[in-house]
Design a protein around this motif. Sequence first.
Motif, mmCIF file in Angstrom:
data_model
loop_
_atom_site.group_PDB
_atom_site.id
_atom_site.type_symbol
_atom_site.label_atom_id
_atom_site.label_comp_id
_atom_site.label_asym_id
_atom_site.label_seq_id
_atom_site.Cartn_x
_atom_site.Cartn_y
_atom_site.Cartn_z
ATOM 1 N N ALA A 48 0.836 -1.205 0.000
ATOM 2 C CA ALA A 48 0.000 0.000 0.000
ATOM 3 C C ALA A 48 0.868 1.251 0.000
ATOM 4 C CB ALA A 48 -0.929 -0.009 1.216
ATOM 5 N N ARG A 49 1.903 1.226 0.799
ATOM 6 C CA ARG A 49 2.815 2.380 0.848
ATOM 7 C C ARG A 49 3.470 2.606 -0.507
ATOM 8 N NH1 ARG A 49 8.342 2.997 4.280
ATOM 9 N NH2 ARG A 49 8.527 5.230 4.034
ATOM 10 N N LYS A 50 3.874 1.526 -1.134
ATOM 11 C CA LYS A 50 4.526 1.630 -2.441
ATOM 12 C C LYS A 50 3.569 2.228 -3.469
ATOM 13 C CE LYS A 50 6.911 -1.086 -5.923
ATOM 14 N NZ LYS A 50 7.345 -2.414 -6.358
ATOM 15 N N ILE A 51 2.322 1.798 -3.452
ATOM 16 C CA ILE A 51 1.340 2.322 -4.401
ATOM 17 C C ILE A 51 1.098 3.805 -4.159
ATOM 18 C CG2 ILE A 51 -1.107 2.220 -5.039
ATOM 19 C CD1 ILE A 51 -0.882 -0.841 -4.616
ATOM 20 N N VAL A 52 0.947 4.199 -2.899
ATOM 21 C CA VAL A 52 0.722 5.615 -2.589
ATOM 22 C C VAL A 52 1.904 6.446 -3.057
ATOM 23 C CG1 VAL A 52 0.495 7.279 -0.699
ATOM 24 C CG2 VAL A 52 -0.881 5.194 -0.691
ATOM 25 N N THR A 56 1.605 9.552 -6.053
ATOM 26 C CA THR A 56 1.737 10.932 -5.600
ATOM 27 C C THR A 56 2.978 11.551 -6.239
ATOM 28 O OG1 THR A 56 2.921 10.191 -3.622
ATOM 29 C CG2 THR A 56 0.561 10.579 -3.414
ATOM 30 N N PRO A 57 2.939 12.849 -6.442
ATOM 31 C CA PRO A 57 4.100 13.498 -7.066
ATOM 32 C C PRO A 57 5.355 13.351 -6.206
ATOM 33 C CG PRO A 57 2.359 15.103 -6.562
ATOM 34 C CD PRO A 57 1.886 13.763 -6.120
ATOM 35 N N ASP A 58 6.446 13.083 -6.853
ATOM 36 C CA ASP A 58 7.753 12.956 -6.202
ATOM 37 C C ASP A 58 7.772 11.895 -5.117
ATOM 38 O OD1 ASP A 58 8.711 15.052 -7.794
ATOM 39 O OD2 ASP A 58 7.970 16.541 -6.363
ATOM 40 N N GLY A 59 6.826 10.983 -5.130
ATOM 41 C CA GLY A 59 6.809 9.913 -4.142
ATOM 42 C C GLY A 59 6.499 10.363 -2.731
ATOM 43 N N ILE A 60 5.980 11.598 -2.592
ATOM 44 C CA ILE A 60 5.667 12.128 -1.262
ATOM 45 C C ILE A 60 4.231 11.746 -0.926
ATOM 46 C CG2 ILE A 60 5.402 14.214 0.122
ATOM 47 C CD1 ILE A 60 7.473 15.507 -1.776
ATOM 48 N N ALA A 61 4.038 11.204 0.230
ATOM 49 C CA ALA A 61 2.695 10.819 0.645
ATOM 50 C C ALA A 61 1.841 12.063 0.837
ATOM 51 C CB ALA A 61 2.757 10.022 1.935
#
Length: 103
Positions: A48-52, A56-61
């Motif tokens: 789930a964290r990987k998908i979020v 999201t832009p730049d991998g920022i949650a």
Amino acid sequence: MNVADLLKDLQSRYEQAMARADDLRRQIEHLTSALADAENRLADLAPARKIVQEITPDGIAPTPPSRPLPTSRFWTPSISTPDQPFRVRELHELLGWPTDDPP
């Protein structure tokens, strides 16, 4: 101290050490189980964290909303003044419900 007293003392100490060892074994068993549960939960959360991070832009949650939860408006007063009773009328006022008595 005679030999019989010495043997009784040793037996008592042995039984105490055995009880402590048994207690520690039970704790280890419980902690091992709790650790396995935590590791399984981490394994479940990782995808789930990987998908979020991917969506999201730049991998920022994404940040959660800054406004407080709706329930905080009526729990906060009751928590901040625990020595005072929290009346139903006050709860109705905080929720915007009618406060007058039914006819």
